[in-house]
Write a protein that holds these residues in place. Structure first.
Motif, short mmCIF file in Angstrom:
data_model
loop_
_atom_site.label_atom_id
_atom_site.label_comp_id
_atom_site.label_asym_id
_atom_site.label_seq_id
_atom_site.Cartn_x
_atom_site.Cartn_y
_atom_site.Cartn_z
N ALA A 145 52.73 23.98 45.72
CA ALA A 145 51.72 22.93 45.77
C ALA A 145 51.30 22.65 47.21
O ALA A 145 50.18 22.18 47.46
CB ALA A 145 52.25 21.65 45.13
N THR A 146 52.16 22.97 48.17
CA THR A 146 51.82 22.78 49.58
C THR A 146 50.71 23.73 50.01
O THR A 146 49.98 23.44 50.96
CB THR A 146 53.04 23.04 50.48
N VAL A 147 50.56 24.85 49.31
CA VAL A 147 49.54 25.84 49.64
C VAL A 147 48.30 25.64 48.78
O VAL A 147 47.17 25.68 49.28
CB VAL A 147 50.09 27.27 49.44
N ALA A 148 48.52 25.43 47.49
CA ALA A 148 47.40 25.34 46.55
C ALA A 148 46.70 23.98 46.61
O ALA A 148 45.51 23.88 46.29
CB ALA A 148 47.89 25.61 45.14
N ALA A 149 47.43 22.92 46.98
CA ALA A 149 46.88 21.57 47.09
C ALA A 149 46.12 21.16 45.83
O ALA A 149 44.94 20.80 45.86
CB ALA A 149 45.96 21.46 48.31
N TYR A 150 46.80 21.21 44.69
CA TYR A 150 46.20 20.82 43.42
C TYR A 150 45.76 19.35 43.48
O TYR A 150 46.53 18.48 43.89
CB TYR A 150 47.19 21.01 42.29
N PRO A 151 44.52 19.04 43.08
CA PRO A 151 43.99 17.68 43.26
C PRO A 151 44.87 16.58 42.67
O PRO A 151 45.01 15.51 43.27
CB PRO A 151 42.63 17.75 42.54
N ASN A 152 45.46 16.80 41.49
CA ASN A 152 46.25 15.76 40.85
C ASN A 152 47.70 15.73 41.33
O ASN A 152 48.51 14.96 40.81
CB ASN A 152 46.22 15.93 39.34
N LEU A 153 48.01 16.56 42.32
CA LEU A 153 49.38 16.63 42.84
C LEU A 153 49.42 16.46 44.36
O LEU A 153 50.37 16.90 45.00
CB LEU A 153 50.02 17.97 42.47
#
Length: 262
Positions: A145-153
């Motif tokens: 998630a640190t790379v993808a930066a999902y909006p809800n996360l």
């Protein structure tokens, strides 16, 4: 041809006598890590917020809420008393409670930072100073998630990003004392927590949980979600003498997902 089920056995007894703590060790990835360390001969103490009916046999369970200072202090003191000292720290506790726009999550930001980042900072502060006398290993469990930066996360991603930066800096400070510090950056792994997350996401945004599972798997070049044993095998290696020249690294274990994002 090798598959995920044809695993090469690790050397038996390679962690004999080592004393390990695994946070969030009652189920999922944490339980798999605890089992691997026990199998390698380590003495293991695990933590979780509630009861631990699925805790690995042989591990000593200490109930503790690591999102609080008092909970971390209680766990550190109890583990030290039970083990007589600590050689291996696996900071695995983490997760998030909400999957909405971060603009609506003011109350969850502090909890997310506490459990995903500050729990590790506080536990290390309590246990690492004594490790300077004999060395050891600290592992931090992070997320892609640190790379993808999902909006809800984003709250979760920000906490894990802080953890990775802290891990790298800590490794430089502790290397002269013979203490190695590494982080593992995980993709989607099939665990009870990930199933709960999919259910919540579907409740908020619609769709079908099984379809979402298939979608996540299809986005992974190796074609499947991770198994907790995939992570446990890697952590066992990283805390063993076989990884004695690895420190300051962030090991990505995601079936190729982030490589496909580049």
């Amino acid at each position: 041809m090798a598959t995920e089920n044809s695993r090469t056995p690790a050397p038996s007894g390679e962690l004999a006598g080592r004393r390990a703590v695994v946070t969030g060790g009652s189920r999922g990835i944490g339980a798999a890590i605890a089992r691997e360390l026990l199998d390698a001969g380590a003495h293991v103490v695990i933590s979780a917020r509630g009861e631990a009916p699925d805790a690995p046999p042989g591990a000593v369970f200490v109930p503790a809420d690591l999102s609080t200072r008092d909970g971390v202090r209680h766990f550190a003191d109890t583990a030290r008393e039970l083990l007589g000292g600590v050689d291996i720290i696996v900071n695995n506790a983490g997760g998030c409670r909400s999957f909405q726009s971060v603009l609506e999550l003011e109350n969850d930001w502090q909890y997310t930072m506490d459990i995903n980042f500050l729990a590790a900072v506080r536990l290390n502060a309590a246990l690492v100073p004594a490790m300077r006398e004999h060395g050891g290993v600290v592992v931090h469990v992070s997320s892609i998630a640190t790379v993808a930066a999902y909006p809800n996360l984003l709250h979760y991603a920000a906490a894990k990003s802080a953890l990775e930066t802290y891990s790298k800096g800590l490794s430089a400070e502790l290397a002269p004392d013979g203490i190695r510090v590494v982080s593992v950056c995980l993709g989607n792994v099939e665990t009870p927590a990930s199933k709960t997350a999919r259910t919540r996401i579907v409740e908020l945004h619609g769709g079908d949980a099984d379809d979402l599972t298939g979608q996540w798997a299809a986005e992974i070049p190796l074609g499947r979600l991770g198994d907790p044993r995939d992570i446990a095998d890697a952590v066992r290696f990283l805390v063993s003498p076989r990884a004695s020249w690895i420190t300051g690294s962030n090991i990505v274990i995601d079936g190729g997902k982030t490589a496909s994002l580049c």
